[in-house]
Design a protein around this motif. Structure first.
Motif, mmCIF file in Angstrom:
data_model
loop_
_atom_site.group_PDB
_atom_site.id
_atom_site.type_symbol
_atom_site.label_atom_id
_atom_site.label_comp_id
_atom_site.label_asym_id
_atom_site.label_seq_id
_atom_site.Cartn_x
_atom_site.Cartn_y
_atom_site.Cartn_z
ATOM 1 N N GLU A 124 0.835 -1.199 0.000
ATOM 2 C CA GLU A 124 0.000 0.000 0.000
ATOM 3 C C GLU A 124 0.876 1.258 0.000
ATOM 4 O OE1 GLU A 124 -3.147 0.057 -0.645
ATOM 5 O OE2 GLU A 124 -3.138 2.241 -0.472
ATOM 6 N N ARG A 125 1.962 1.218 0.779
ATOM 7 C CA ARG A 125 2.885 2.358 0.809
ATOM 8 C C ARG A 125 3.548 2.541 -0.560
ATOM 9 N NH1 ARG A 125 4.757 3.628 6.063
ATOM 10 N NH2 ARG A 125 5.952 5.280 5.060
ATOM 11 N N LEU A 126 3.930 1.422 -1.179
ATOM 12 C CA LEU A 126 4.605 1.502 -2.480
ATOM 13 C C LEU A 126 3.662 2.080 -3.539
ATOM 14 C CD1 LEU A 126 6.481 -1.953 -2.609
ATOM 15 C CD2 LEU A 126 7.299 0.220 -1.713
ATOM 16 N N LEU A 127 2.405 1.675 -3.464
ATOM 17 C CA LEU A 127 1.428 2.147 -4.451
ATOM 18 C C LEU A 127 1.142 3.633 -4.291
ATOM 19 C CD1 LEU A 127 -1.025 -0.896 -4.387
ATOM 20 C CD2 LEU A 127 0.437 -0.199 -6.301
ATOM 21 N N ASP A 128 1.392 4.121 -3.093
ATOM 22 C CA ASP A 128 1.197 5.535 -2.831
ATOM 23 C C ASP A 128 2.453 6.338 -3.174
ATOM 24 O OD1 ASP A 128 -0.528 7.541 -1.881
ATOM 25 O OD2 ASP A 128 0.662 7.683 -0.047
ATOM 26 N N PHE A 129 3.587 5.672 -3.148
ATOM 27 C CA PHE A 129 4.887 6.349 -3.211
ATOM 28 C C PHE A 129 5.430 6.498 -4.638
ATOM 29 C CE2 PHE A 129 9.524 6.531 -2.175
ATOM 30 C CZ PHE A 129 9.491 7.576 -1.266
ATOM 31 N N TYR A 130 5.366 5.426 -5.429
ATOM 32 C CA TYR A 130 6.086 5.432 -6.712
ATOM 33 C C TYR A 130 5.297 5.902 -7.941
ATOM 34 C CZ TYR A 130 9.781 3.104 -4.167
ATOM 35 O OH TYR A 130 10.765 2.820 -3.267
ATOM 36 N N GLU A 184 5.826 4.972 -18.105
ATOM 37 C CA GLU A 184 6.043 5.408 -16.724
ATOM 38 C C GLU A 184 5.389 4.471 -15.704
ATOM 39 O OE1 GLU A 184 8.159 7.884 -15.867
ATOM 40 O OE2 GLU A 184 8.533 8.264 -17.979
ATOM 41 N N GLY A 185 4.770 3.393 -16.170
ATOM 42 C CA GLY A 185 4.134 2.437 -15.265
ATOM 43 C C GLY A 185 5.161 1.733 -14.387
ATOM 44 N N ILE A 186 4.667 1.122 -13.320
ATOM 45 C CA ILE A 186 5.524 0.555 -12.271
ATOM 46 C C ILE A 186 5.340 -0.963 -12.174
ATOM 47 C CG2 ILE A 186 5.850 0.517 -9.756
ATOM 48 C CD1 ILE A 186 6.857 3.062 -10.833
ATOM 49 N N LEU A 187 6.457 -1.648 -12.056
ATOM 50 C CA LEU A 187 6.435 -3.073 -11.730
ATOM 51 C C LEU A 187 6.990 -3.224 -10.319
ATOM 52 C CD1 LEU A 187 6.364 -6.168 -12.299
ATOM 53 C CD2 LEU A 187 8.622 -5.905 -13.355
ATOM 54 N N LEU A 188 6.211 -3.845 -9.433
ATOM 55 C CA LEU A 188 6.640 -4.084 -8.058
ATOM 56 C C LEU A 188 6.812 -5.582 -7.882
ATOM 57 C CD1 LEU A 188 4.014 -1.772 -6.289
ATOM 58 C CD2 LEU A 188 6.414 -1.230 -6.756
ATOM 59 N N SER A 189 8.013 -6.004 -7.514
ATOM 60 C CA SER A 189 8.253 -7.436 -7.417
ATOM 61 C C SER A 189 8.861 -7.828 -6.081
ATOM 62 C CB SER A 189 9.184 -7.882 -8.544
ATOM 63 O OG SER A 189 9.436 -9.265 -8.419
ATOM 64 N N LYS A 190 8.234 -8.824 -5.481
ATOM 65 C CA LYS A 190 8.826 -9.418 -4.273
ATOM 66 C C LYS A 190 9.687 -10.587 -4.736
ATOM 67 C CE LYS A 190 7.635 -11.795 -0.021
ATOM 68 N NZ LYS A 190 6.564 -12.416 0.771
ATOM 69 N N VAL A 226 14.654 -5.976 -21.060
ATOM 70 C CA VAL A 226 13.435 -5.649 -21.815
ATOM 71 C C VAL A 226 13.124 -4.160 -21.790
ATOM 72 C CG1 VAL A 226 12.423 -7.945 -21.474
ATOM 73 C CG2 VAL A 226 11.792 -6.096 -19.921
ATOM 74 N N GLY A 227 13.895 -3.368 -21.054
ATOM 75 C CA GLY A 227 13.710 -1.916 -21.107
ATOM 76 C C GLY A 227 13.335 -1.246 -19.799
ATOM 77 N N PHE A 228 13.062 -2.034 -18.750
ATOM 78 C CA PHE A 228 12.732 -1.424 -17.456
ATOM 79 C C PHE A 228 13.962 -0.744 -16.855
ATOM 80 C CE2 PHE A 228 9.269 -4.655 -17.219
ATOM 81 C CZ PHE A 228 8.221 -3.820 -16.867
ATOM 82 N N THR A 229 13.718 0.290 -16.053
ATOM 83 C CA THR A 229 14.779 0.862 -15.232
ATOM 84 C C THR A 229 14.549 0.419 -13.782
ATOM 85 O OG1 THR A 229 14.974 2.784 -16.665
ATOM 86 C CG2 THR A 229 15.857 3.010 -14.445
ATOM 87 N N PRO A 230 15.535 -0.291 -13.205
ATOM 88 C CA PRO A 230 15.393 -0.650 -11.786
ATOM 89 C C PRO A 230 15.554 0.606 -10.951
ATOM 90 C CG PRO A 230 17.180 -1.891 -12.867
ATOM 91 C CD PRO A 230 16.788 -0.777 -13.790
ATOM 92 N N CYS A 231 14.570 0.913 -10.109
ATOM 93 C CA CYS A 231 14.575 2.201 -9.415
ATOM 94 C C CYS A 231 14.771 2.112 -7.915
ATOM 95 C CB CYS A 231 13.275 2.945 -9.698
ATOM 96 S SG CYS A 231 13.164 3.538 -11.387
ATOM 97 N N ASP A 232 14.414 1.014 -7.317
ATOM 98 C CA ASP A 232 14.559 0.969 -5.858
ATOM 99 C C ASP A 232 14.572 -0.471 -5.362
ATOM 100 O OD1 ASP A 232 14.942 2.158 -3.383
ATOM 101 O OD2 ASP A 232 13.274 3.571 -3.655
ATOM 102 N N TRP A 238 11.835 -6.261 -2.074
ATOM 103 C CA TRP A 238 10.807 -5.705 -2.943
ATOM 104 C C TRP A 238 11.560 -4.787 -3.902
ATOM 105 C CZ3 TRP A 238 5.625 -6.152 -3.940
ATOM 106 C CH2 TRP A 238 4.893 -7.000 -3.099
ATOM 107 N N LEU A 239 11.514 -5.128 -5.183
ATOM 108 C CA LEU A 239 12.196 -4.324 -6.198
ATOM 109 C C LEU A 239 11.173 -3.480 -6.948
ATOM 110 C CD1 LEU A 239 14.644 -7.011 -7.642
ATOM 111 C CD2 LEU A 239 15.035 -5.379 -5.788
ATOM 112 N N VAL A 240 11.595 -2.289 -7.285
ATOM 113 C CA VAL A 240 10.707 -1.351 -7.971
ATOM 114 C C VAL A 240 11.310 -1.025 -9.336
ATOM 115 C CG1 VAL A 240 9.620 0.928 -7.860
ATOM 116 C CG2 VAL A 240 10.069 -0.350 -5.737
ATOM 117 N N PHE A 241 10.548 -1.280 -10.384
ATOM 118 C CA PHE A 241 10.997 -1.001 -11.754
ATOM 119 C C PHE A 241 10.031 -0.002 -12.386
ATOM 120 C CE2 PHE A 241 12.081 -5.387 -10.729
ATOM 121 C CZ PHE A 241 13.424 -5.455 -11.058
ATOM 122 N N ARG A 242 10.579 0.829 -13.262
ATOM 123 C CA ARG A 242 9.717 1.763 -13.974
ATOM 124 C C ARG A 242 9.882 1.570 -15.481
ATOM 125 N NH1 ARG A 242 7.065 6.259 -12.246
ATOM 126 N NH2 ARG A 242 8.264 6.583 -10.349
#
Ligand SMILES: C[S@@+](CC[C@H](N)C(=O)[O-])C[C@H]1O[C@@H](n2cnc3c(N)ncnc32)[C@H](O)[C@@H]1O
Length: 240
Positions: free
Chosen positions: A50-56, A166-172, A196-202, A230-234
């Motif tokens: 929930e925090r990630l969905l609010d943050f990124y 600009e969409g987000i991929l959140l992966s555990k 495939v083109g994602f930028t790993p962001c966090d 938890w990895l965050v890709f954009r």
């Protein structure tokens, strides 16, 4: 008490599959504010998510896909309406489908959530429900080095396709020791995502309540895995 999961299909579910629904891609950055999120998380996945969905996301996300929903634990207590997909009918997902061939139009989601099966072919620790919790239903073959890393590229290609710009991929994702080797799952996921083109962001370290212990292990020269990531890709060239 068990909470009701919100795995109902969103109103635009049909549209996402058949129509040409493309969410607003305009980068309406929210009013600049920085409420720091700690890089180590001790709580539940659902609270962190929930925090990630609010943050990124650049805009509050409305079209969210959980591409490995299983029992939907990530969405416990969530008020969000999401599409929960799983290849296994027994979990009663909103959609039974293979995340390496997703039945969605390109650029139809703001966020994709991914928690792939890990720790293949082990888990004799009877105190933990490995099969249900960790997706051990499947086994990995010798050709695939007894890991699930070969499933990352086809999923990531599809995730990239169905996410809007600009969409987000959140992966555990969890590293683990298997087949007498440390398996660097999170590194393999990052490399495949970049491909495939994602930028790993966090990267957030999530502390597990108890490490996985197999009673058959007598001596071991590796630490017990007491955390996962938890990895965050954009889908973008930049993170900020
Ligand atoms: C680790 S579990 C996910 C757990 C879930 N996040 C939760 O907290 O309840 C992995 C799930 O991925 C599903 N899965 C495995 N391969 C898949 C595929 N190719 N497409 C869709 N789902 C898949 C498994 O059936 C399993 O339910």
């Amino acid at each position: 008490m068990e909470q009701q999961l919100n795995l109902a299909m969103p109103a635009n579910f049909q549209e996402l599959i058949e129509g040409a629904h493309v969410p607003d891609t305009a980068l309406n950055h929210r009013t600049s504010r920085y409420e720091p999120l700690a890089s180590i998380w001790f709580g539940e996945d659902s609270e962190l998510l929930e925090r990630l969905l609010d943050f990124y996301p650049r805009n509050p996300p409305s079209a969210i896909l959980d591409a490995t929903v299983n029992g939907g634990r990530f969405w416990r207590g969530s008020k969000r309406t999401i599409i929960g997909m799983d290849i296994d009918l027994r979990h009663k997902p909103s959609l039974v489908a293979d995340n390496s061939k997703m039945p969605f139009r390109s650029q139809s989601f703001d966020v994709v959530v991914y928690d792939p099966p890990h720790i293949p072919n082990q888990g004799r620790d009877k105190s933990k429900d490995f099969n249900d919790r960790f997706g051990l239903v499947q086994r990995s073959s010798k050709e695939n080095h007894y890991t699930f890393s070969h499933t990352f590229p086809p999923f990531l290609k599809e995730a990239y396709r169905i996410l809007q710009s600009e969409g987000i991929l959140l992966s555990k994702i969890a590293d683990y020791v298997h087949h007498h080797r440390y398996q660097w799952a999170h590194i393999e996921l990052i490399a495949a995502a970049r491909e495939v083109g994602f930028t790993p962001c966090d990267c957030i370290i999530k502390i597990r309540k108890g490490p996985i212990i197999d009673p058959k292990w007598k001596t071991a020269h590796h630490t017990r895995r007491q955390h996962c990531y938890w990895l965050v890709f954009r889908k973008s060239k930049k993170c900020e």
